[in-house]
Design a protein around this motif. Sequence first.
Motif, mmCIF file in Angstrom:
data_model
loop_
_atom_site.group_PDB
_atom_site.id
_atom_site.type_symbol
_atom_site.label_atom_id
_atom_site.label_comp_id
_atom_site.label_asym_id
_atom_site.label_seq_id
_atom_site.Cartn_x
_atom_site.Cartn_y
_atom_site.Cartn_z
ATOM 1 N N SER A 85 87.953 56.576 28.369
ATOM 2 C CA SER A 85 88.245 57.414 27.208
ATOM 3 C C SER A 85 89.248 58.475 27.243
ATOM 4 O O SER A 85 89.571 59.042 26.293
ATOM 5 C CB SER A 85 86.974 58.268 27.109
ATOM 6 O OG SER A 85 86.482 59.109 28.225
ATOM 7 N N LYS A 138 96.282 52.117 29.014
ATOM 8 C CA LYS A 138 96.786 52.434 27.568
ATOM 9 C C LYS A 138 96.263 51.640 26.665
ATOM 10 O O LYS A 138 95.616 51.957 25.627
ATOM 11 C CB LYS A 138 98.389 52.333 27.488
ATOM 12 C CG LYS A 138 99.155 53.452 28.388
ATOM 13 C CD LYS A 138 100.586 53.327 28.461
ATOM 14 C CE LYS A 138 101.252 54.234 29.016
ATOM 15 N NZ LYS A 138 102.654 54.230 29.414
ATOM 16 N N GLU A 139 96.065 50.505 26.787
ATOM 17 C CA GLU A 139 95.483 49.360 26.083
ATOM 18 C C GLU A 139 93.810 49.730 25.673
ATOM 19 O O GLU A 139 93.312 49.886 24.696
ATOM 20 C CB GLU A 139 95.560 47.916 26.317
ATOM 21 C CG GLU A 139 96.923 47.496 26.323
ATOM 22 C CD GLU A 139 97.262 46.080 26.920
ATOM 23 O OE1 GLU A 139 96.275 45.583 27.574
ATOM 24 O OE2 GLU A 139 98.225 45.666 26.988
ATOM 25 N N LEU A 141 92.430 52.678 26.020
ATOM 26 C CA LEU A 141 92.372 53.909 25.430
ATOM 27 C C LEU A 141 92.471 53.624 23.922
ATOM 28 O O LEU A 141 91.743 54.084 23.242
ATOM 29 C CB LEU A 141 93.529 54.923 26.052
ATOM 30 C CG LEU A 141 93.233 56.391 25.509
ATOM 31 C CD1 LEU A 141 91.982 56.968 25.750
ATOM 32 C CD2 LEU A 141 94.368 57.088 25.993
ATOM 33 N N GLU A 142 93.501 52.715 23.822
ATOM 34 C CA GLU A 142 93.740 52.595 22.213
ATOM 35 C C GLU A 142 92.321 51.749 21.594
ATOM 36 O O GLU A 142 91.975 52.191 20.421
ATOM 37 C CB GLU A 142 94.669 51.372 21.928
ATOM 38 C CG GLU A 142 96.247 52.259 21.890
ATOM 39 C CD GLU A 142 96.198 53.249 20.755
ATOM 40 O OE1 GLU A 142 95.731 53.004 19.540
ATOM 41 O OE2 GLU A 142 96.436 54.572 21.001
ATOM 42 N N ASP A 143 91.639 50.979 22.378
ATOM 43 C CA ASP A 143 90.536 50.418 21.908
ATOM 44 C C ASP A 143 89.441 51.284 21.752
ATOM 45 O O ASP A 143 88.505 51.227 20.799
ATOM 46 C CB ASP A 143 90.069 49.188 23.078
ATOM 47 C CG ASP A 143 91.063 48.028 22.846
ATOM 48 O OD1 ASP A 143 91.814 47.774 22.009
ATOM 49 O OD2 ASP A 143 91.073 47.124 23.941
ATOM 50 N N TYR A 144 89.405 52.285 22.764
ATOM 51 C CA TYR A 144 88.246 53.160 22.786
ATOM 52 C C TYR A 144 88.353 54.199 21.630
ATOM 53 O O TYR A 144 87.359 54.374 20.746
ATOM 54 C CB TYR A 144 88.309 54.155 24.233
ATOM 55 C CG TYR A 144 87.251 55.130 23.922
ATOM 56 C CD1 TYR A 144 86.001 54.957 24.410
ATOM 57 C CD2 TYR A 144 87.679 56.453 23.798
ATOM 58 C CE1 TYR A 144 85.177 56.106 24.347
ATOM 59 C CE2 TYR A 144 86.730 57.434 23.818
ATOM 60 C CZ TYR A 144 85.486 57.100 23.923
ATOM 61 O OH TYR A 144 84.355 58.208 24.029
ATOM 62 N N LYS A 145 89.628 54.597 21.267
ATOM 63 C CA LYS A 145 89.799 55.527 20.001
ATOM 64 C C LYS A 145 89.519 54.638 18.665
ATOM 65 O O LYS A 145 88.870 55.312 17.805
ATOM 66 C CB LYS A 145 91.552 55.881 20.201
ATOM 67 C CG LYS A 145 91.647 56.742 21.030
ATOM 68 C CD LYS A 145 93.202 57.491 20.939
ATOM 69 C CE LYS A 145 93.549 58.207 22.023
ATOM 70 N NZ LYS A 145 95.160 58.641 21.920
ATOM 71 N N LYS A 146 89.953 53.453 18.713
ATOM 72 C CA LYS A 146 89.565 52.828 17.382
ATOM 73 C C LYS A 146 87.981 52.575 17.386
ATOM 74 O O LYS A 146 87.518 52.708 16.138
ATOM 75 C CB LYS A 146 90.130 51.281 17.482
ATOM 76 C CG LYS A 146 91.385 51.284 17.452
ATOM 77 C CD LYS A 146 91.917 50.029 17.583
ATOM 78 C CE LYS A 146 93.564 49.775 17.538
ATOM 79 N NZ LYS A 146 94.253 48.532 17.898
ATOM 80 N N SER A 149 86.554 55.927 16.002
ATOM 81 C CA SER A 149 86.790 56.135 14.683
ATOM 82 C C SER A 149 86.099 55.407 13.664
ATOM 83 O O SER A 149 86.016 55.723 12.343
ATOM 84 C CB SER A 149 88.401 55.988 14.523
ATOM 85 O OG SER A 149 88.688 54.693 14.410
#
Length: 150
Positions: A85, A138-139, A141-146, A149
């Motif tokens: 996260s 990094k990938e 983290l992007e998945d987690y942020k999506k 949201s």
Amino acid sequence: MIDMSKIKPYDRSVYYYETDRMQIVHHSNYIRWIEEARLDWMKQIGWDYKSIEDDGYIIPVLGVTAEYKSMCHFGDDVLIHVSLSEYTGVRVGFSYEIVDKKTGELRTLCTSSHCLLDGNNKLVFIRKAYPEHDKLFKELLEDYKKSQSK
């Protein structure tokens, strides 16, 4: 890239020694459980603690939080879902959802944050020491942020 759909949640039973007189899990045990789950998750993605320590690094805990939603009792089985996260290239953070295995009821939400230190207790840049994991993190983290949201 690792197929994250193949990563399994950590499956754990509640043992008697982890409970208090009321057969409720003592709050300190949740911190142990998330460490077990984190180690398992890291091993599943091919970045286990043993290999990191063999490389001469340690991974101290910088912080931990726990928000208790409902109680775990002796004899319960829980699943611990781990997500990356937070990631800065130096600092790594994880989020954990502890749920009842049978009912799916949320028991506890936790977080932990970590970094890598070398043998002289100096910060290690993960992006330099483990570039393949830097890219993966990094990938993730992007998945987690999506997912947050939604």
